[in-house]
Design an enzyme around this catalytic site. Structure first.
Site, PDB file in Angstrom:
ATOM      1  N   HIS A   1      18.325  41.167  40.524  1.00  0.00           N
ATOM      2  CA  HIS A   1      17.499  41.466  42.047  1.00  0.00           C
ATOM      3  C   HIS A   1      16.617  42.334  42.433  1.00  0.00           C
ATOM      4  CE1 HIS A   1      20.502  42.960  45.008  1.00  0.00           C
ATOM      5  NE2 HIS A   1      21.011  43.499  43.939  1.00  0.00           N
TER       6      HIS A   1
ATOM      7  N   CYS B   1      17.938  50.351  45.025  1.00  0.00           N
ATOM      8  CA  CYS B   1      17.964  49.008  44.818  1.00  0.00           C
ATOM      9  C   CYS B   1      16.181  47.959  44.577  1.00  0.00           C
ATOM     10  CB  CYS B   1      18.610  48.004  45.496  1.00  0.00           C
ATOM     11  SG  CYS B   1      20.475  48.212  45.396  1.00  0.00           S
TER      12      CYS B   1
ATOM     13  N   HIS C   1      17.491  45.108  38.386  1.00  0.00           N
ATOM     14  CA  HIS C   1      18.841  45.951  38.094  1.00  0.00           C
ATOM     15  C   HIS C   1      19.683  44.626  38.126  1.00  0.00           C
ATOM     16  CE1 HIS C   1      19.064  45.854  42.658  1.00  0.00           C
ATOM     17  NE2 HIS C   1      20.306  46.044  42.251  1.00  0.00           N
TER      18      HIS C   1
ATOM     19  N   HIS D   1      23.920  43.014  38.608  1.00  0.00           N
ATOM     20  CA  HIS D   1      25.472  43.183  38.506  1.00  0.00           C
ATOM     21  C   HIS D   1      26.128  41.771  38.169  1.00  0.00           C
ATOM     22  CE1 HIS D   1      24.693  45.794  42.571  1.00  0.00           C
ATOM     23  NE2 HIS D   1      22.764  45.637  42.553  1.00  0.00           N
TER      24      HIS D   1
ATOM     25  N   ASP E   1      24.198  31.767  38.042  1.00  0.00           N
ATOM     26  CA  ASP E   1      24.245  32.776  36.437  1.00  0.00           C
ATOM     27  C   ASP E   1      23.408  32.841  35.272  1.00  0.00           C
ATOM     28  OD1 ASP E   1      26.143  34.178  35.190  1.00  0.00           O
ATOM     29  OD2 ASP E   1      26.889  32.611  34.254  1.00  0.00           O
ATOM     30  N   HIS E   2      22.698  34.028  35.249  1.00  0.00           N
ATOM     31  CA  HIS E   2      22.066  34.940  34.414  1.00  0.00           C
ATOM     32  C   HIS E   2      20.737  34.718  34.899  1.00  0.00           C
ATOM     33  CE1 HIS E   2      25.335  35.274  31.819  1.00  0.00           C
ATOM     34  NE2 HIS E   2      24.709  36.239  31.025  1.00  0.00           N
TER      35      HIS E   2
ATOM     36  N   GLU F   1      29.277  42.855  45.224  1.00  0.00           N
ATOM     37  CA  GLU F   1      28.419  43.476  44.152  1.00  0.00           C
ATOM     38  C   GLU F   1      28.673  44.598  43.152  1.00  0.00           C
ATOM     39  OE1 GLU F   1      24.444  43.399  46.030  1.00  0.00           O
ATOM     40  OE2 GLU F   1      24.912  45.036  45.856  1.00  0.00           O
TER      41      GLU F   1
HETATM   42 NI    NI Z   1      21.196  45.721  44.001  1.00  0.00          NI
END
Ligand code: NI
Length: 135
Positions: free
Chosen positions: A14, A33, A39, A41, A79-80, A125
């Site tokens: 995100h 961020c 990037h 998580h 997911d992914h 996160e």
């Molecule tokens: Ni983040």
């Protein structure tokens, strides 16, 4: 009332970026961020439900079923994925863990068996940062 928690896991990308703000303001508020090229998580999702014990099973609900609901209605959709671009229920929203936790609650609450209620969505996160939503 007994509380029951299941952990599932997903990875997602995100960025935190408010399109109403300048690039500079986004970088000031969101720092790394706001990185334009995303990037990722490794998210840990804890869902806690509550209810009375069924005397036939000794369960509030079957934990395997809770895991299945989480995977079917939440994990496969996240997911992914890129939370900003790929996830229909996050469109037009800030891709923060707070907003995501609320959306996860909304997806799961209607799917629980009769007599079982949502209690908490706890979304990690990172090892050091998590949000909790109690509805
Ligand atoms: Ni983040």
């Amino acid at each position: 009332m007994v509380y029951l928690t299941r952990l599932e896991h997903f990875n997602a990308a995100h960025k935190l970026y408010n399109p109403k703000w300048s690039k500079e303001k986004n970088e000031e508020i969101f720092e790394g961020c706001a990185n334009e090229n995303w990037h990722g998580h490794n998210f840990d999702l804890y869902v806690t439900v509550k209810g009375e014990i069924d005397p036939e099973t000794g369960f509030v609900m079957n934990l395997k079923d809770l895991g299945k609901l989480m995977r079917e209605y939440v994990i496969v959709r996240l997911d992914h994925k890129n939370l900003n671009l790929d996830v229909d229920f996050m469109q037009g929203k800030m891709a923060s863990a707070e907003v995501l936790a609320i959306e996860i609650w909304k997806l799961l609450a209607p799917k629980l068996p009769e007599g079982v209620q949502m209690h908490c969505v706890k979304l990690f996160e990172s090892h050091r940062s998590f949000v909790e939503y109690f509805g």
